[in-house]
Design an enzyme around this catalytic site. Structure first.
Site, PDB file in Angstrom:
ATOM      1  N   ARG A  53       0.841  -1.194   0.000  1.00  0.00           N
ATOM      2  CA  ARG A  53       0.000   0.000   0.000  1.00  0.00           C
ATOM      3  C   ARG A  53       0.879   1.247   0.000  1.00  0.00           C
ATOM      4  O   ARG A  53       2.012   1.225   0.467  1.00  0.00           O
ATOM      5  CB  ARG A  53      -0.895   0.007   1.245  1.00  0.00           C
ATOM      6  N   LYS A 117       4.288 -10.722  10.160  1.00  0.00           N
ATOM      7  CA  LYS A 117       3.569 -10.677   8.879  1.00  0.00           C
ATOM      8  C   LYS A 117       3.971 -11.847   7.982  1.00  0.00           C
ATOM      9  O   LYS A 117       5.150 -12.051   7.673  1.00  0.00           O
ATOM     10  CB  LYS A 117       3.918  -9.341   8.219  1.00  0.00           C
ATOM     11  N   ARG A 250      -1.065  -0.212  14.711  1.00  0.00           N
ATOM     12  CA  ARG A 250       0.102  -0.642  15.490  1.00  0.00           C
ATOM     13  C   ARG A 250      -0.368  -1.110  16.850  1.00  0.00           C
ATOM     14  O   ARG A 250      -1.270  -0.504  17.434  1.00  0.00           O
ATOM     15  CB  ARG A 250       1.080   0.522  15.700  1.00  0.00           C
TER      16      ARG A 250
HETATM   17  P1  ATP Z   1       1.461  -1.805   7.935  1.00  0.00           P
HETATM   18  O1  ATP Z   1      -0.032  -1.906   8.100  1.00  0.00           O
HETATM   19  O2  ATP Z   1       2.223  -2.881   8.622  1.00  0.00           O
HETATM   20  O3  ATP Z   1       1.988  -0.442   8.110  1.00  0.00           O
HETATM   21  P2  ATP Z   1       0.874  -2.354   5.331  1.00  0.00           P
HETATM   22  O4  ATP Z   1      -0.082  -3.415   5.689  1.00  0.00           O
HETATM   23  O5  ATP Z   1       0.329  -1.110   4.794  1.00  0.00           O
HETATM   24  O6  ATP Z   1       1.820  -2.048   6.502  1.00  0.00           O
HETATM   25  P3  ATP Z   1       1.781  -3.373   2.954  1.00  0.00           P
HETATM   26  O7  ATP Z   1       1.751  -2.165   2.138  1.00  0.00           O
HETATM   27  O8  ATP Z   1       0.703  -4.386   2.837  1.00  0.00           O
HETATM   28  O9  ATP Z   1       1.981  -2.947   4.427  1.00  0.00           O
HETATM   29  O10 ATP Z   1       3.156  -4.154   2.745  1.00  0.00           O
HETATM   30  C1  ATP Z   1       4.390  -3.465   2.633  1.00  0.00           C
HETATM   31  C2  ATP Z   1       5.191  -3.606   3.895  1.00  0.00           C
HETATM   32  O11 ATP Z   1       5.336  -4.983   4.257  1.00  0.00           O
HETATM   33  C3  ATP Z   1       6.624  -3.126   3.693  1.00  0.00           C
HETATM   34  O12 ATP Z   1       6.726  -1.787   4.065  1.00  0.00           O
HETATM   35  C4  ATP Z   1       7.479  -4.036   4.586  1.00  0.00           C
HETATM   36  O13 ATP Z   1       7.602  -3.514   5.880  1.00  0.00           O
HETATM   37  C5  ATP Z   1       6.664  -5.287   4.701  1.00  0.00           C
HETATM   38  N1  ATP Z   1       7.150  -6.388   3.844  1.00  0.00           N
HETATM   39  C6  ATP Z   1       7.714  -6.335   2.614  1.00  0.00           C
HETATM   40  N2  ATP Z   1       7.978  -7.560   2.131  1.00  0.00           N
HETATM   41  C7  ATP Z   1       7.558  -8.427   3.084  1.00  0.00           C
HETATM   42  C8  ATP Z   1       7.541  -9.850   3.184  1.00  0.00           C
HETATM   43  N3  ATP Z   1       7.980 -10.641   2.208  1.00  0.00           N
HETATM   44  N4  ATP Z   1       7.051 -10.380   4.313  1.00  0.00           N
HETATM   45  C9  ATP Z   1       6.572  -9.621   5.312  1.00  0.00           C
HETATM   46  N5  ATP Z   1       6.554  -8.287   5.280  1.00  0.00           N
HETATM   47  C10 ATP Z   1       7.021  -7.683   4.175  1.00  0.00           C
END
Ligand code: ATP
Length: 253
Positions: A53, A117, A250
């Site tokens: 995102r 995650k 968070r």
């Molecule tokens: P959050 O809610 O944790 O702030 P998000 O759900 O918006 O983040 P996404 O945009 O879905 O996050 O995913 C991108 C983020 O996931 C990256 O910024 C990184 O921190 C994390 N990420 C990237 N690759 C992986 C992976 N293979 N496994 C787990 N986490 C990852």
């Protein structure tokens, strides 16, 4: 991975494409959406510029991750798709649970295992001649090499037990769960998923904050989601409902 074998193992009746390498399966399907007439699953053995995102990146290592996108056309416009990423998360989590890997959901769009995650979901959309194409992108860690975890820079989860499973059969099971969920979502919206999502909620009743680019917008106790996929938060001023947008959740420490 073998596209024909995945299609044969699946009961979804969805066309399947496998490419050895691409930047982003979501970007590829968005570019092709105007030419599609039926759902299509695009799998990349290696995805080099996976998207999260708000311009964040999804990192993966060839052979250790599943990276794929499913293009699905819905009747109606964008507002009808509120809650779709959460419905997709529910379907993925339930499928992994059936395969013996219990996982939890973090609002709005992540799968967690033991608090870290495991998978990310990114739904992007494009208006169609009739309705809207949703491109449902998923990155799922099967194994997690140290080098990749270092690059991601935070603790992450993997499911090594599923990494040993027949990859095509695993993909077919995920496709079947997703296709069923997308059909149910088209018919009934997120209301068909909210109770199921809440059963898998990682932070039910726990203190959390909602942040936007580092700034805390709200804090309270996470009380699950409503039928529109909004997060219910019990704050000092009462219960509020939060729309996903680009905010992040968070755990309060
Ligand atoms: P959050 O809610 O944790 O702030 P998000 O759900 O918006 O983040 P996404 O945009 O879905 O996050 O995913 C991108 C983020 O996931 C990256 O910024 C990184 O921190 C994390 N990420 C990237 N690759 C992986 C992976 N293979 N496994 C787990 N986490 C990852």
């Amino acid at each position: 991975m073998d596209a024909q074998r995945i299609a044969a193992l699946s009961s979804a009746g969805v066309a399947v494409d496998v490419v050895a390498e691409t930047g982003s399966t979501n970007a590829d399907l968005l570019a092709r959406a105007a030419t599609l007439s039926a759902p299509l699953l695009l799998i990349a053995e290696h995805q080099t510029a996976g998207r999260g995102r708000a311009g964040r990146s999804w990192l993966s290592a060839p052979g250790h991750s599943l990276t794929f996108s499913l293009a699905w056309r819905f009747e109606g416009g964008l507002p009808a798709l509120a809650g779709l990423p959460l419905a997709v998360g529910t379907a993925l989590a339930e499928t992994l649970g059936r395969l013996g890997q219990p996982v939890q959901l973090k609002w709005p769009n992540d799968l967690l295992k033991d608090g870290d995650k495991l998978a990310g979901i990114l739904v992007e959309t494009q208006a169609a001649a009739a309705g809207t194409w949703a491109i449902v992108g998923i990155g799922l860690n099967l194994a997690m090499p140290d080098e990749l975890e270092e690059r991601i820079g935070r603790p992450v989860a993997a499911v090594p037990w599923l990494a040993r499973m027949d990859r095509d059969a695993l993909m077919a099971a995920l496709l079947d769960g997703l296709a069923q969920a997308l059909q149910a979502f088209a018919a009934k919206g997120f209301a068909a998923f909210s109770a199921r999502w809440n059963l898998l909620h990682a932070y039910q009743g726990q203190p959390v904050t909602i942040v936007d680019r580092g700034e805390v917008l709200h804090e309270g106790l996470a009380a699950g989601v409503d039928d529109g996929g909004r997060l219910l938060l019990d704050t000092e001023d009462g219960r509020i409902a939060i729309v996903a947008g680009d905010v992040s959740l968070r755990v309060k420490t």
